[in-house]
Scaffold this motif. Structure first.
Motif, mmCIF file in Angstrom:
data_model
loop_
_atom_site.group_PDB
_atom_site.id
_atom_site.type_symbol
_atom_site.label_atom_id
_atom_site.label_comp_id
_atom_site.label_asym_id
_atom_site.label_seq_id
_atom_site.Cartn_x
_atom_site.Cartn_y
_atom_site.Cartn_z
ATOM 1 N N ARG A 110 5.922 -6.314 -2.567
ATOM 2 C CA ARG A 110 5.089 -5.148 -2.835
ATOM 3 C C ARG A 110 4.756 -4.496 -1.510
ATOM 4 N N LEU A 111 5.112 -3.225 -1.391
ATOM 5 C CA LEU A 111 4.827 -2.422 -0.194
ATOM 6 C C LEU A 111 3.593 -1.582 -0.496
ATOM 7 N N VAL A 112 2.574 -1.724 0.352
ATOM 8 C CA VAL A 112 1.293 -1.074 0.093
ATOM 9 C C VAL A 112 0.912 -0.189 1.275
ATOM 10 N N VAL A 113 0.406 0.990 0.962
ATOM 11 C CA VAL A 113 -0.195 1.869 1.969
ATOM 12 C C VAL A 113 -1.615 2.142 1.502
ATOM 13 N N GLU A 114 -2.576 1.939 2.405
ATOM 14 C CA GLU A 114 -3.983 2.165 2.106
ATOM 15 C C GLU A 114 -4.538 3.208 3.070
ATOM 16 N N PRO A 115 -5.263 4.205 2.548
ATOM 17 C CA PRO A 115 -5.834 5.229 3.422
ATOM 18 C C PRO A 115 -7.023 4.685 4.205
ATOM 19 N N HIS A 116 -7.237 5.266 5.381
ATOM 20 C CA HIS A 116 -8.413 4.905 6.197
ATOM 21 C C HIS A 116 -9.696 5.332 5.488
ATOM 22 N N ASN A 117 -9.697 6.527 4.888
ATOM 23 C CA ASN A 117 -10.820 7.000 4.078
ATOM 24 C C ASN A 117 -10.264 7.882 2.968
ATOM 25 N N HIS A 118 -11.118 8.388 2.092
ATOM 26 C CA HIS A 118 -10.651 9.142 0.926
ATOM 27 C C HIS A 118 -9.874 10.411 1.294
ATOM 28 N N LEU A 119 -10.113 10.980 2.444
ATOM 29 C CA LEU A 119 -9.374 12.177 2.867
ATOM 30 C C LEU A 119 -7.917 11.851 3.185
ATOM 31 N N ASP A 120 -7.640 10.601 3.514
ATOM 32 C CA ASP A 120 -6.279 10.197 3.876
ATOM 33 C C ASP A 120 -5.421 9.838 2.664
ATOM 34 N N ASP A 121 -5.985 9.937 1.449
ATOM 35 C CA ASP A 121 -5.194 9.699 0.238
ATOM 36 C C ASP A 121 -3.988 10.626 0.178
ATOM 37 N N VAL A 122 -4.108 11.816 0.734
ATOM 38 C CA VAL A 122 -3.037 12.808 0.655
ATOM 39 C C VAL A 122 -2.049 12.715 1.822
ATOM 40 N N ALA A 123 -2.259 11.781 2.716
ATOM 41 C CA ALA A 123 -1.305 11.591 3.818
ATOM 42 C C ALA A 123 0.065 11.252 3.240
ATOM 43 N N VAL A 124 1.103 11.515 4.015
ATOM 44 C CA VAL A 124 2.464 11.191 3.611
ATOM 45 C C VAL A 124 2.949 10.091 4.550
ATOM 46 N N ALA A 125 3.237 8.928 3.983
ATOM 47 C CA ALA A 125 3.604 7.752 4.777
ATOM 48 C C ALA A 125 5.064 7.382 4.534
ATOM 49 N N ASP A 126 5.700 6.837 5.569
ATOM 50 C CA ASP A 126 7.120 6.490 5.490
ATOM 51 C C ASP A 126 7.369 5.024 5.797
ATOM 52 N N TRP A 127 8.346 4.468 5.105
ATOM 53 C CA TRP A 127 8.976 3.188 5.431
ATOM 54 C C TRP A 127 10.388 3.585 5.862
ATOM 55 N N ALA A 128 10.571 3.922 7.136
ATOM 56 C CA ALA A 128 11.853 4.429 7.642
ATOM 57 C C ALA A 128 12.840 3.286 7.883
ATOM 58 N N GLU A 129 14.120 3.594 7.702
ATOM 59 C CA GLU A 129 15.209 2.623 7.924
ATOM 60 C C GLU A 129 14.935 1.311 7.205
#
Length: 135
Positions: A110-129
């Motif tokens: 399971r690959l998980v991304v968690e925002p630092h705060n509620h404003l970061d929910d809309v961030a775009v995160a990558d698992w490159a290569e």
């Protein structure tokens, strides 16, 4: 990387237990371009059934440059429900963080991304290569 549909012989994403995923060609983290990767939202969880013996997962994790250096997130990798790796806080504009976890004897990841705060929910995160090393 992993497939989103297949015959059960390769790593495959579980649709019912995974959030939005964009498999991409050409993405950028911290000003460095990568040929391929998986893009997710700032709050995401993606479950992958390995479907075979795999020894490792490798990727470069970071906030996608399309966010214009906005967003702060944490990346984590779990296998069979056990936490195996967690990043420090990764900010937009930071270089990608190398990820390598041992998957010997594991069945799911399971690959998980968690925002630092509620404003970061809309961030775009990558698992490159991103890739699984399997027999």
């Amino acid at each position: 990387m992993y497939d989103i549909s297949g015959d059960g012989s390769e790593p495959e994403m579980r649709f019912g237990e995974s959030g939005w995923v964009w498999q991409r060609q050409g993405l950028s983290i911290g000003g460095t371009s990568y040929a391929r990767g998986v893009t997710v939202q700032g709050r995401s969880s993606v479950t992958i059934d390995l479907n075979r013996e795999c020894t490792a997962y490798e990727a470069l994790a970071g906030v996608d440059d399309m966010t214009l250096k906005l967003g702060k997130v944490y990346f984590s990798v779990f296998a069979d429900g056990v936490p195996l790796w967690k990043s420090a806080l990764v900010k937009g504009g930071d270089s990608a963080v190398p990820v390598r976890v041992d998957l010997t004897g594991r069945k799911t990841v399971r690959l998980v991304v968690e925002p630092h705060n509620h404003l970061d929910d809309v961030a775009v995160a990558d698992w490159a290569e991103a890739r699984f090393i399997c027999s």
